[in-house]
Structures are given as structure tokens and as C-alpha cells.
Scaffold this active site. Structure first.
Site, mmCIF file in Angstrom:
data_model
loop_
_atom_site.group_PDB
_atom_site.id
_atom_site.type_symbol
_atom_site.label_atom_id
_atom_site.label_comp_id
_atom_site.label_asym_id
_atom_site.label_seq_id
_atom_site.Cartn_x
_atom_site.Cartn_y
_atom_site.Cartn_z
ATOM 1 N N CYS A 243 13.628 18.063 -0.130
ATOM 2 C CA CYS A 243 13.302 16.698 0.296
ATOM 3 C C CYS A 243 14.453 16.223 1.181
ATOM 4 O O CYS A 243 15.593 16.121 0.735
ATOM 5 C CB CYS A 243 13.141 15.824 -0.944
ATOM 6 N N CYS B 132 11.443 10.151 -6.094
ATOM 7 C CA CYS B 132 11.003 9.366 -4.930
ATOM 8 C C CYS B 132 11.479 7.931 -5.033
ATOM 9 O O CYS B 132 11.302 7.288 -6.058
ATOM 10 C CB CYS B 132 9.495 9.287 -4.884
ATOM 11 N N CYS C 147 10.349 -1.623 2.311
ATOM 12 C CA CYS C 147 9.287 -1.529 1.298
ATOM 13 C C CYS C 147 9.849 -2.090 -0.017
ATOM 14 O O CYS C 147 10.957 -1.756 -0.434
ATOM 15 C CB CYS C 147 8.830 -0.083 1.135
ATOM 16 N N GLU D 180 21.258 11.540 0.883
ATOM 17 C CA GLU D 180 20.913 12.429 -0.218
ATOM 18 C C GLU D 180 19.775 13.369 0.198
ATOM 19 O O GLU D 180 18.881 12.975 0.950
ATOM 20 C CB GLU D 180 20.511 11.604 -1.443
ATOM 21 N N CYS E 261 17.482 2.598 5.387
ATOM 22 C CA CYS E 261 16.138 2.474 5.971
ATOM 23 C C CYS E 261 15.898 1.004 6.319
ATOM 24 O O CYS E 261 16.355 0.113 5.614
ATOM 25 C CB CYS E 261 15.085 2.944 4.975
ATOM 26 N N CYS F 158 11.173 0.205 -3.111
ATOM 27 C CA CYS F 158 11.961 1.401 -2.792
ATOM 28 C C CYS F 158 13.458 1.080 -2.820
ATOM 29 O O CYS F 158 13.903 0.106 -2.213
ATOM 30 C CB CYS F 158 11.573 1.923 -1.415
HETATM 31 N N1 SAH Z 1 9.721 6.332 4.954
HETATM 32 C C1 SAH Z 1 8.861 7.419 4.644
HETATM 33 C C2 SAH Z 1 9.508 8.535 3.842
HETATM 34 C C3 SAH Z 1 10.453 8.153 2.711
HETATM 35 S S1 SAH Z 1 9.736 7.515 1.254
HETATM 36 C C4 SAH Z 1 7.625 6.908 3.935
HETATM 37 O O1 SAH Z 1 7.535 5.719 3.685
HETATM 38 O O2 SAH Z 1 6.716 7.674 3.680
HETATM 39 C C5 SAH Z 1 8.940 8.856 0.464
HETATM 40 C C6 SAH Z 1 7.883 8.415 -0.527
HETATM 41 O O3 SAH Z 1 8.472 7.845 -1.705
HETATM 42 C C7 SAH Z 1 6.977 7.337 0.033
HETATM 43 O O4 SAH Z 1 5.644 7.603 -0.249
HETATM 44 C C8 SAH Z 1 7.448 6.109 -0.722
HETATM 45 O O5 SAH Z 1 6.483 5.128 -0.749
HETATM 46 C C9 SAH Z 1 7.760 6.690 -2.075
HETATM 47 N N2 SAH Z 1 8.563 5.797 -2.899
HETATM 48 C C10 SAH Z 1 9.449 4.886 -2.507
HETATM 49 N N3 SAH Z 1 9.990 4.237 -3.552
HETATM 50 C C11 SAH Z 1 9.420 4.749 -4.664
HETATM 51 C C12 SAH Z 1 9.597 4.530 -6.074
HETATM 52 N N4 SAH Z 1 10.481 3.661 -6.513
HETATM 53 N N5 SAH Z 1 8.851 5.255 -6.911
HETATM 54 C C13 SAH Z 1 8.000 6.188 -6.446
HETATM 55 N N6 SAH Z 1 7.808 6.466 -5.154
HETATM 56 C C14 SAH Z 1 8.506 5.748 -4.257
#
Ligand code: SAH
Length: 376
Positions: A129, A358, A140, A104, A136, A143
Site C-alpha cells: 500500500c 486504511c 474526507c 507511511e 492530503c 480519514c
Molecule cells: N485518496 C485516495 C487513496 C487513499 S485512501 C482515495 O480516497 O481513494 C484509501 C482508502 O481508505 C479510501 O477508500 C478511503 O476512503 C479509505 N479510508 C480512509 N479512512 C478510513 C478509515 N478510517 N477506515 C477505513 N477506511 C478508510
């Protein structure tokens, strides 16, 4: 290898995506075809500056050379399968890759006030974006993309093609102004291809985008951060989310390999341009990382670093197991950071109604949901 082995399931011969190639490789292609060397830049211009999607369109290239290219390459190996449009103007593209994987990309229009000597000016910003991987591996906890696991790295052509596919979805008066690798995947875990894509995006023979308009967001793959800035002077954002190793180990397990001390030490040593700062992303999770103590620890941790904090509302998804901090808690947290002389902004969620915010990108699901209803 016989015909069938080299074909895809649709019976189309598997050709290399020519957008996987940088200038040097295009020069080699040109030399191999017996063409003069200036053709390489001409070809790059068609592929990257003009975003041509057929060799036939490249009318100033000799016909036999175009036929040669058609025989060996295809242009792009990704196509937009579906576009969801949010009431706030955000557009989410579901992009289908040649092997059936899906990613996406999100187009996010916003307006921002700029102070100029002539007074305030309203700037229209359109951020793309972008994804760097299908799925991935970083796991995390909060996420959605992490729930997919890593399907595979994106190729160079698949990374840069997102820009061309996104441009197709813009209105006539819109153009992309900013590019952030905050979509699916950990960009620094697909390092070689990311850098090659960034070189294509920022070179004058390529897409000619200023590297200052590109932000690579990382969960903190420490050894690659410094290397990246030495190769392409893009902006860097670090997903921090926690102020103790104990909590960060849980939220972003890569912290066990590169703990806070190592991460922040690397950030302090990054070669930044004048007035440039590292953005630290911090997702506000209710009762998890949003206390006044967390805010005070964050001020201390970031004091030696030229950084700023971007507080992110948690975007909930089914089964996430977290709740977002209420707005008042986010604002209180911001106030403590500001009192500690730390610049802190709050990132408003965009595209919530189309699950484009995000951490909500989950193409596996999106793809499966739409299987019986192919894009019109
Ligand atoms: N892997 C990279 C880029 C992708 S995530 C990274 O970790 O930075 C992009 C951003 O979205 C990151 O800051 C991540 O922590 C945030 N993110 C992930 N899941 C989220 C959620 N459910 N709500 C808000 N932000 C989130």
C-alpha cells in the site's frame, strides 16, 4: 549560489534523486556525459530492475561515468525510519524523506483461494500500500491522513522508492505481488508525478510490473480518471462512501466539485479491459451510510457501470467522531447488494494493532511520537 545555499541543514549538498528520472531523461544524462546511448538502459536496469542503491555497485558502467553520476545525483531520497510489525504479518514502514517529511507504506500479506482447472489453489499475495503525497488535501471526514492537511506532493523517486524500501522488509520467501495507491494522499492530485512513477514501475526498461497488478484509488478527481487510463492501463478504484450528494458532500467534500452524477458518468465511460471492473470502496459508518436504503440506492446507482463494491470496516482513530458498522450490518448490506446483482466483497481490516489499516496513516504523529527514540 554559494556552498551553504545549496546544502541541506546537515551540510550535505542537495543532489537530484536520479530515481526522479524516466528513460528519456536518463538518455539525456548519458548523452551529456558523452557516453554511448545504450548506457541509459543499463543505468535504468540498475536503478529500477535491480534496485541498486549505490553507483559503485554498477560495475559494468565505466568508472568515469559512475563518478560523473555520483557528482550530480543521489539514488533515492527516502529511508525507512521505523518498521512496525502486526501480529497478522502486516508491516508498516515509516519513511523519512530528505526534507524531514514522513510518509507511511504498508506491506500486507494475504492468502486467497483461486479456482483453477486442476482444483483450488492457495495463492500467497503480498500487497504494498503506497503513498502519493505527504498528508492530503481532500479533507474526507473519516480519514486520519486528512487531519494532517497536505504537506506536499511526493516526487517520482519518492513514490517508486517505496517499492525498494518495502522489499528490504520482506522475508526471503516473500515477494510483492500487488501494488495499491491507498496509502497517504490523493494520487490524482499529484497527477504528473504519479504517471511518471507508474511508467517507471510498468516499463520493461523499468521495474517491469504488470499494470494489472497496480490499483490507483481515487476520491474521484473526475477529469484525471480517464486521462490516467489512457496513459497507463492500471486498475482504478473509486472511494464512493455515499449514495446521495448531500451525504457525500459531507464525507468527501471534493464531491461539491465533482458530484455523484459527474463521477458515475465518468466511471460509465472509462475504457475498461475485457472482464475488468471498477472497484467502488465504501467505508461502513454506523448510522451514517449503512442502512438498507443506502444499499438499495447503491445497487441503482451502479447498475449502468461495470463495477464491484468493496465494503470496508471503518478503522477508528482518536477523535474520528465515527463508529464502524457492526459486522452483521455490513453483512446485511452486502446481501442486499448481491441480491441486486452487484458483486460485493468485505475488506477485512489488516494491521489494526499497529494502526496500519486504511485511513489510519498519520505520519506526522507517528514521526513526532518517535522523535526521542530514533530507529535502532
Ligand atoms: N485518496 C485516495 C487513496 C487513499 S485512501 C482515495 O480516497 O481513494 C484509501 C482508502 O481508505 C479510501 O477508500 C478511503 O476512503 C479509505 N479510508 C480512509 N479512512 C478510513 C478509515 N478510517 N477506515 C477505513 N477506511 C478508510
Amino acid at each position: 549560489m554559494n556552498q551553504i545555499d545549496s546544502s541541506t541543514e546537515h551540510g550535505i549538498p542537495e543532489l537530484t534523486d536520479i530515481r526522479d528520472l524516466g528513460l528519456q531523461e536518463l538518455e539525456a544524462v548519458v548523452a551529456e556525459a558523452g557516453e554511448r546511448s545504450f548506457r541509459a538502459k543499463q543505468l535504468a536496469g540498475w536503478l529500477y530492475a535491480r534496485g541498486a542503491d549505490s553507483f559503485d555497485a554498477m560495475l559494468d558502467l565505466p568508472k568515469p561515468f559512475r563518478e560523473h553520476l555520483k557528482h550530480h545525483f543521489r539514488i533515492g531520497s527516502a529511508a525507512t525510519a521505523h518498521v512496525a510489525r502486526s501480529s497478522d504479518g502486516t508491516r508498516k514502514l515509516l519513511i523519512r524523506l530528505a526534507d524531514g517529511e514522513a510518509i507511511e507504506s504498508v506491506v500486507i500479506p494475504s492468502r486467497e483461494m483461486e479456482m483453477t482447472p486442476a482444483g483450488e489453489k492457495l495463492n500467497q499475495r503480498i500487497t504494498l500500500c503506497m503513498s502519493s503525497q505527504a498528508g492530503c488535501a481532500m479533507a474526507c471526514e473519516f480519514c486520519a491522513t486528512a487531519r494532517m492537511g497536505l504537506h506536499r506532493n511526493l516526487g517520482v523517486g519518492e513514490i517508486v522508492s517505496q517499492v525498494f524500501l518495502a522489499r528490504h522488509e520482506l522475508d526471503a520467501d516473500e515477494h510483492l505481488t500487488n501494488y495499491v495507491f491507498m496509502g497517504m494522499g490523493e494520487p490524482l492530485a499529484n497527477y504528473q508525478r504519479l504517471v511518471k512513477a507508474l511508467i517507471i514501475m510498468t516499463s520493461e526498461w523499468g521495474m517491469g510490473i504488470s499494470p494489472r497488478r497496480i490499483t490507483v484509488s481515487t476520491v474521484g478527481i473526475v477529469p484525471m480518471m480517464e486521462r490516467l487510463l489512457a496513459e497507463v492501463p492500471v486498475r482504478i478504484a473509486v472511494s464512493l462512501h455515499a449514495t446521495t450528494n448531500e451525504l457525500r458532500n459531507r464525507l468527501a467534500p471534493i464531491n461539491k466539485r465533482y458530484p455523484l452524477e459527474a463521477l458515475l458518468d465518468a466511471c460509465a465511460r472509462l475504457p475498461l479491459k475485457q472482464r475488468e471492473r471498477i472497484t467502488f470502496e465504501y467505508v461502513m459508518l454506523r448510522g451514517v451510510n449503512d442502512s438498507p436504503d443506502d444499499a438499495r440506492r447503491l445497487v441503482k446507482l451502479l447498475a449502468p457501470i461495470r463495477g464491484k463494491v468493496n465494503l470496508i470496516f471503518f478503522n477508528v482513530f482518536e477523535g474520528s467522531g465515527f463508529a464502524g458498522s457492526p459486522r452483521a450490518a455490513v453483512e446485511d448490506f452486502q446481501a442486499i447488494l448481491r441480491k441486486g446483482n452487484l458483486t460485493a466483497t468485505i475488506r477485512e481490516s489488516r494491521g489494526l494493532d499497529i494502526a496500519a489499516a486504511c485511513g489510519q496513516l498519520y505520519a506526522e504523529q507517528a514521526a513526532a511520537d518517535r522523535e526521542p527514540h530514533p530507529a535502532q
